[in-house]
Design a protein around this motif. Structure first.
Motif, PDB file in Angstrom:
ATOM      1  N   GLN A   3      41.428  23.160  78.124  1.00 18.35           N
ATOM      2  CA  GLN A   3      40.173  22.709  77.518  1.00 18.35           C
ATOM      3  C   GLN A   3      40.121  21.186  77.413  1.00 18.35           C
ATOM      4  O   GLN A   3      41.055  20.553  76.935  1.00 18.35           O
ATOM      5  N   HIS A  23      36.827  19.492  76.533  1.00 19.01           N
ATOM      6  CA  HIS A  23      35.538  19.118  75.939  1.00 19.01           C
ATOM      7  C   HIS A  23      34.466  18.889  77.000  1.00 19.01           C
ATOM      8  O   HIS A  23      33.631  17.989  76.880  1.00 19.01           O
ATOM      9  N   SER A  24      34.488  19.722  78.048  1.00 16.32           N
ATOM     10  CA  SER A  24      33.482  19.645  79.105  1.00 16.32           C
ATOM     11  C   SER A  24      32.433  20.740  78.898  1.00 16.32           C
ATOM     12  O   SER A  24      32.466  21.470  77.909  1.00 16.32           O
ATOM     13  N   ALA A  25      31.518  20.848  79.848  1.00 12.25           N
ATOM     14  CA  ALA A  25      30.570  21.967  79.861  1.00 12.25           C
ATOM     15  C   ALA A  25      30.819  22.852  81.073  1.00 12.25           C
ATOM     16  O   ALA A  25      29.967  23.651  81.452  1.00 12.25           O
ATOM     17  N   ASP A  26      31.995  22.724  81.679  1.00 14.99           N
ATOM     18  CA  ASP A  26      32.326  23.461  82.893  1.00 14.99           C
ATOM     19  C   ASP A  26      32.785  24.884  82.584  1.00 14.99           C
ATOM     20  O   ASP A  26      33.568  25.097  81.657  1.00 14.99           O
ATOM     21  N   THR A  36      41.032  23.758  84.514  1.00 22.91           N
ATOM     22  CA  THR A  36      40.413  22.844  83.554  1.00 22.91           C
ATOM     23  C   THR A  36      38.944  23.183  83.387  1.00 22.91           C
ATOM     24  O   THR A  36      38.155  23.068  84.326  1.00 22.91           O
ATOM     25  N   CYS A  37      38.590  23.627  82.188  1.00 18.23           N
ATOM     26  CA  CYS A  37      37.219  24.054  81.896  1.00 18.23           C
ATOM     27  C   CYS A  37      37.112  24.279  80.400  1.00 18.23           C
ATOM     28  O   CYS A  37      38.100  24.208  79.669  1.00 18.23           O
ATOM     29  N   ASP A  38      35.893  24.569  79.938  1.00 16.81           N
ATOM     30  CA  ASP A  38      35.693  24.931  78.538  1.00 16.81           C
ATOM     31  C   ASP A  38      34.889  26.207  78.392  1.00 16.81           C
ATOM     32  O   ASP A  38      34.408  26.534  77.312  1.00 16.81           O
ATOM     33  N   GLY A  94      30.988  19.392  74.144  1.00 16.39           N
ATOM     34  CA  GLY A  94      30.567  20.620  74.815  1.00 16.39           C
ATOM     35  C   GLY A  94      29.238  21.117  74.295  1.00 16.39           C
ATOM     36  O   GLY A  94      28.400  21.618  75.053  1.00 16.39           O
ATOM     37  N   HIS A 111      26.446  18.951  75.679  1.00 20.27           N
ATOM     38  CA  HIS A 111      26.179  19.174  77.101  1.00 20.27           C
ATOM     39  C   HIS A 111      25.898  20.640  77.450  1.00 20.27           C
ATOM     40  O   HIS A 111      25.746  20.977  78.623  1.00 20.27           O
ATOM     41  N   VAL A 154      27.619  23.794  76.892  1.00 14.78           N
ATOM     42  CA  VAL A 154      28.592  24.709  77.499  1.00 14.78           C
ATOM     43  C   VAL A 154      28.239  26.173  77.223  1.00 14.78           C
ATOM     44  O   VAL A 154      28.467  27.041  78.080  1.00 14.78           O
TER      45      VAL A 154
END
Length: 239
Positions: A66, A68-71, A83-85, A125, A128, A130
């Protein structure tokens, strides 16, 4: 260890708590976060202990790196998904995990379509979207937004999550519901209100929340209260 929540159709969710593990202070004791600064051996032992207590094999769990992305990624096998959230799976034997210590865990299922999703929605997140990306990815895997059941785990509440006014405004730019005022009368962010609004705009009608504020709940890890500290997990699986 934490409570198990029945989401219906053989799907369960659970939020772990601080007690019951082997980690030493300040990570005491059931720390499930490898990136927390705790020893790998302790975290690995804690993960196995939590899984056994909840009734599934730790080797079934999908873990996110994790950031703190919106992926959002789709998991086809257990272990590290990358790597994603947000993570989505159509495999009935996988267990999804979202780690937190103030950020908002999001667990979602369309039981009819057999699609499960989990996300970690921190301030960035949330800003953006998530959670909305999680819904979109689940729909792309065969789910329907209006069939989703979503459970929101514990997170720091809007009355406690104090941020500079600029950060509050940035977070609320796409989701006005994110803006809050703390008990001290200062600018804040309400991630539960924001994510609930994002989910409803995405077509989700069935949203429930744990309701606990991590900062105010000593049985939960809170980075804002105790840093450095451990991480609890919100798990989603089919029985």
């Amino acid at each position: 260890m934490g409570n198990v929540i029945d989401l219906g159709h053989g799907v369960r969710a659970a939020v772990t708590e601080r007690k019951g593990g082997v980690s030493q202070p300040p990570f005491d004791s059931l720390n499930l976060g490898l990136g927390s600064g705790d020893s790998r051996e302790a975290v690995t032992a804690n993960r196995a202990r939590a899984a056994e207590e909840l009734g599934f094999d730790v080797d079934r769990v999908v873990w996110m790196n994790q950031v703190h992305s919106a992926d959002v990624l789709v998991a086809t096998e257990p272990g590290g998904v990358g790597t994603c959230d947000g993570v989505v799976t159509t495999r009935s034997d996988l267990v999804l995990a979202s780690m937190a210590a103030d950020c908002l865990p999001v667990l979602a299922v369309d039981a009819e379509a057999g699609v499960l999703g989990a996300a970690h929605s921190g301030r960035l997140g949330t800003a953006h979207g998530v959670a909305a990306n999680l819904v979109d990815t689940m729909v792309a895997q065969g789910a329907r937004a209006d069939r989703l059941t979503v459970f929101l785990g514990p997170a720091i509440c809007g009355s406690c999550y104090e941020v500079p006014a600029e950060l509050r405004d940035q977070t609320a730019e796409r989701t006005p519901e994110a803006a809050s005022t703390t008990r001290r009368g200062t600018p804040g962010v309400d991630m539960v209100a924001a994510v609930t609004a994002q989910l409803r705009r995405a077509g989700v009608t069935d949203v429930t929340a744990d309701g606990r504020c991590t900062l105010e709940s000593p049985e939960l890890f809170s980075h804002r209260r105790d840093a450095p500290t451990g991480r609890f997990a919100s798990f989603l699986w089919r029985t």
